[in-house]
Structures are given as structure tokens and as C-alpha cells.
Design an enzyme around this catalytic site. Sequence first.
Site, short mmCIF file in Angstrom:
data_model
loop_
_atom_site.label_atom_id
_atom_site.label_comp_id
_atom_site.label_asym_id
_atom_site.label_seq_id
_atom_site.Cartn_x
_atom_site.Cartn_y
_atom_site.Cartn_z
CD GLU A 46 -1.20 -2.28 2.26
OE1 GLU A 46 -1.92 -2.78 3.14
OE2 GLU A 46 -0.01 -2.61 2.07
CB ALA A 148 9.52 -36.48 -8.85
CB THR A 190 18.13 -37.08 0.04
OG1 THR A 190 16.96 -37.88 -0.04
CG2 THR A 190 18.23 -36.19 -1.18
CG ASP A 194 20.57 -37.80 -4.89
OD1 ASP A 194 21.12 -38.80 -5.41
OD2 ASP A 194 19.34 -37.71 -4.70
CG LEU A 198 18.72 -29.29 -0.92
CD1 LEU A 198 18.39 -29.55 0.53
CD2 LEU A 198 17.77 -30.05 -1.84
#
Length: 340
Positions: A46, A148, A190, A194, A198
Site C-alpha cells: 500500500e 516425483a 538423500t 545425491d 538445494l
Amino acid sequence: MRRCFFLAHKGAGHAAPNPLVGAVVVKNGKILAEGYHARFGGPHAEVVALKKAGKRARGATLYVSLEPCCFTGKTGPCTKAIIKSGITKIVVATRDPNPRVNGKGIKQLRQAGIMVQENVLKHDAEGLNEDFFSFMKTKKPFVVLKLAFTGDGKTTTPPGASKWITSKESQRFVHRLRSRYQSILVGAETVRKDNPSLTVRHMKGKNPIRIVLGDKVSPRSALFRGGRTILATTRQKRIRGAEVWKLPGTKGYVNIRSLLRRLGQENITSVLVEGGSKVAKSFLDAYAVDKVIFFIAPNNRGTIPMRIPEIRKITPSVRLADVRVTRLGNDIVYQGYVKR
């Protein structure tokens, strides 16, 4: 009002823990100025719009996606700036759930003689800030579970192959999610397998706070370089480049609800869970998931089963609402909210 929502999205990943807000000043059917909350600690939507409009704001209408604040925090109260500007009408999408504001901002404006119209596209406005609304209600972060897997129900690619099993379009969408939510969480497994960073790539955006569930990780892991990283563990441990949180748990596994309470105390309003099936199951078993996003790739390049039978054991108690099915590249994306 939809223009306000569009503007508000520009602050995604930067405004948190504040909500996303957009504002538009209109006079005689024409837009005079626009603004959005660009970053935490910066001027609110605003104030940005009114400053751009200047003296032209007198007698105009202000559209805003969330009730204006009425207290002094990082910045002054927006209600004061609105009253001073000479705005005669304000259209508000929804009230602010923050107890310091909820209804009080609108009351101040009406007492100053400004006409206030409420609840214009209210449902859309609440969806825009679903994490903020949830946090204000529960004092715990809004949890989004992202998974996924391939059409045959597997999650990872063979050694030496690309870590991605989904399309480039889905990959870009995931990085947009990373920039949207305040933190991202994976399990130690993970990290070991991997070594992910991130971070946000393929687009401009702020990197999320990184959270690792478990402590058996190398101090040379990529996510310990640059940015804030939290190691959530049941044991006392030190690791360079990370905040170590010792939390309650059993058999070395952190209690998920204890973690969420601690994150809430740190004013972290949202968590994107990107871990594998074990981490996903731990959040589902704790009834800690608010929203799910599943990517299904039409290929059979995965190597590790998704362990769907494990997850299915709790499905009688977990039901989804407002499910949407879309396509990104060749992938199918399912999104839905967990019913309470």
C-alpha cells in the site's frame, strides 16, 4: 483485484515470513499506481503504491489483496499512510489473520471516514497466502510434500545417470517452488546419495533455508556452503556451516511434530519436503502434511521402488480436497490439500 494478486506474487520467496500483498490505486476508472511487498522489512504494498501516486491518490480508490496493517513493526502502520493520502475508498480481498491486525485495520479506516468493501475474491486471496494463513492459525509451518516418480512407481535413476526423472518443465516448476517456500527439507540419506545444493536454479529467486533430517552426513556436503542450513537430529553434534538442533525422537528418528514446533518458534512459515519415501512416510504418519504435489513421469528410468504399499497403509485416514491435475511437458502433476 486480480492485478493485486499478480503483483503480490512478485514478492514470493522474499516477503516471508510476511504475507504476499499487492495494491493498486484507481481513479476515474484508470490505474494511477501499483505496488507490492518486495521483501521482508521493506515497505508494504500500500505504501509503495501510494508513494507512486502522490497527490493524485486524493479521492481515489485503493485495491489491496490483504487487510492493511495497523501497528508498527519493521515499518509503520499502513492504515496511517492510507488515511493521510486522502484515499476515499478501499477494496480489501480478505482480512489479515494476524491477531494484531484482524479487523482492527479495517476498523481504523472506517473510523477515519474511508469506505471499506471487504471479501472481494476472498477465497483466491486466502489461497495466495495459504502458508501465512496456516501459520497464523497453527503457529507451525505450512508443509508441502513434493514427490516425483516414474510410471512404474520408482524414484531414482541408475548410477551415473541424470538425477532428474521428470521433464525440464517440471524441473523449472520445482525450482519455482523452492523460491516460493521459506525452507526445504530432505533426509540425510538423500544428502549422502545425491549431495544436493538445494538452491534455486533455472530462474531468479531467493534460496530457501535448508533442513536436513538426520545427522549422518559429510561436513563437505554442498548444502553446508552458503546460506542457512539446519541439521535436525536426536543427538548433540557439531558440524561447520550448519545449525544443529537436538530434538526429541525415538531410535534416532526426529519427532516430526517437535521439529515443526521449533520451526514455528523460528518464524519459519513454510516447508517444502523433498525427501524420499522414508521422509515422506514420516511426515504422513505424523499427519503433518498440508499439501501434496506429485510428479509422475511417463518413463521407466527409476531404480528404487516408491514403497507405495507403505504409504497406502495410512490412506484411509488421509484424504485430499481441491485436487488439481495438470500437465508439465510430458509429466502429470497432481496437487491437493490434506483434509483435517
